[in-house]
Design an enzyme around this catalytic site. Structure first.
Site, PDB file in Angstrom:
ATOM      1  N   CYS A 178      36.315  33.660 -37.520  1.00 44.84           N
ATOM      2  CA  CYS A 178      35.213  32.875 -38.634  1.00 44.84           C
ATOM      3  C   CYS A 178      35.020  31.678 -38.005  1.00 44.84           C
ATOM      4  CB  CYS A 178      36.183  32.895 -39.887  1.00 44.84           C
ATOM      5  SG  CYS A 178      36.795  34.330 -40.497  1.00 44.84           S
ATOM      6  N   CYS A 234      39.656  25.973 -46.559  1.00 48.41           N
ATOM      7  CA  CYS A 234      39.388  24.638 -47.191  1.00 48.41           C
ATOM      8  C   CYS A 234      39.295  24.886 -48.691  1.00 48.41           C
ATOM      9  CB  CYS A 234      37.777  24.564 -46.735  1.00 48.41           C
ATOM     10  SG  CYS A 234      36.697  25.432 -46.971  1.00 48.41           S
TER      11      CYS A 234
END
Length: 430
Positions: A251, A373
């Site tokens: 990713c 995140c």
């Protein structure tokens, strides 16, 4: 007035069509004069940042909301209120320019209504704001579902997190240690009038006193430095790649961590950068080309690695898992309105699938760094705790004293040391 009209249209695209602000804003900026592009960005980001408060203020002044084809004018009112509450634009200019934008949006018949609402707010702002701010989610500009989750997960820090989410984000630079030391880069910045300081976390972090155009950064086009938040810069350091390692960055888009891995350890056997978004994957290659680095860039789904990497295992894997992005709301306020409560369970399930799939691609004795995140435990602590229970050959590497299998990982909160919200957990395959 064109800037206000474009701002209302951008808000509509985000809220009614589910498009991201970063996707629609650049096209809108091309439609206004260059001198107005920064203002357009401010109006769009600010209105989305404080949407619940602005919406509540409108509800205090209007019996019936504007709907259907008139909905665009509701968003125009929000843009007007944002100027009156949060900017230094003179009130008379904010009202006049917003009202004049009605014509561009082909709603001349609503001109009087919009003018009346904005002037009514001018007269009664203090009373209106005092009344609506009694509700924490309104006062702090978040949807109720995020407020509820944050209060549950962080009973002592939830207000701090939400307040940090509403701040304008600072600009962080990652020094390329293959080109110069951080001290040398700081000196180069000082020479061109950019005030900055060394970050607290990591040897390459640099925090700018105020954001600037990347073209003004010395050596940026040559790859001497890159823009990357201080928390995101922890990934390469924590993975700690060694000479001769094969490394997977899963990713990977837009490629900041891929580049940092190669800068940190130039003697890697190889780096594979994979991402499911083919368009965003182009940014990975662009970043590598700018800095002069090389990696295998592959379009593929991280949850099915055998389809794109059947030829063996990796020494180290960085899994920057798809997540709610609730740790970077200050950079992307539209996240609050594009995400839904039910998304969290679906994201956690996707993270679990990817984690299990990539674990099979890790050599015995290898290291996997799990990163998001997000600030939500379901995607972070709870995810890794369950993985450790289910995966007998996984061992947690503590990142601090309180990092235990019962409470695994390191959670950076938004605003902590001026950084974004990020989570890391380091695992070794026994």
């Amino acid at each position: 007035m064109k800037t206000r009209a474009q701002a209302a249209l951008v808000i509509q695209q985000v809220l009614d069509q589910g498009q991201s602000l970063s996707a629609v804003l650049p096209a809108a900026q091309e439609k206004v004069a260059p001198r107005d592009r920064a203002l357009l960005q401010e109006l769009c980001y600010g209105t989305l940042r404080w949407l619940p408060r602005l919406d509540a203020a409108v509800s205090e002044m209007m019996d019936k909301p504007l709907k259907n084809k008139s909905r665009i004018f509701h968003y125009l009112i929000l843009v007007g209120l944002y100027q009156l509450i949060y900017t230094r634009i003179p009130a008379h200019a904010a009202v006049a320019e917003t009202v004049n934008a009605v014509k561009l949006l082909k709603g001349t018949s609503l001109r009087g209504l919009i003018n009346g609402v904005l002037r009514n707010f001018q007269r009664s702002a203090e009373v209106i704001l005092l009344r609506i701010d009694r509700v924490p989610s309104i006062r702090l500009g978040h949807p109720e579902w995020i407020t509820k989750r944050l209060r549950q997960a962080y009973p002592e820090d939830w207000e701090f997190i939400m307040e940090a989410n509403n701040q304008r984000p600072p600009m962080w630079i990652r020094n390329n240690s293959q080109r110069q030391s951080r001290e040398q880069m700081l000196a180069r910045m000082a020479e061109v009038g950019i005030n900055a300081m060394a970050g607290e976390e990591g040897d390459d972090c640099i925090l700018l006193e105020r954001p600037c155009d990347v073209t003004k950064l010395p050596g940026f086009e040559q790859g001497d430095c890159s823009v990357q938040d201080g928390a995101a810069q922890q990934a390469a350091r924590l993975l700690d790649p060694q000479a001769g390692d094969w490394v997977l960055d899963a990713c990977a888009a837009p490629g900041g961590k891929t580049a940092h891995l190669l800068e940190l350890q130039p003697k890697l056997a190889g780096v594979v950068a994979v991402d499911a978004d083919e368009n965003r994957l182009k940014r990975v290659q662009e970043n590598l080309d700018r800095i002069g680095l090389s990696a295998q860039v592959i379009h593929g789904d991280a949850s099915t690695p055998d389809l794109w990497w059947p030829q063996g295992q990796f020494d180290r894997i960085l899994l920057d898992a798809p997540c709610s992005a609730t740790g970077v709301i200050r950079r992307h306020p539209d996240i609050k309105w594009l995400r839904r409560d039910q998304d969290i369970r679906e994201l956690a399930e996707l993270q679990r699938r990817i984690l299990n799939a990539l674990w099979a691609k890790l050599k015995s004795g290898g290291t996997l760094l799990y990163a998001t995140c997000s600030v939500l435990p379901e995607e972070n602590r709870d995810q890794i705790r369950a993985f450790l229970v289910d995966t007998k050959d996984a061992r947690l590497v503590p990142l601090h004293e309180q990092d235990t299998p019962a409470n695994p990982g390191r959670q950076f909160l938004p605003g902590e040391a001026e950084m974004d919200g990020f989570y890391y957990a380091k695992l070794i395959k026994q």
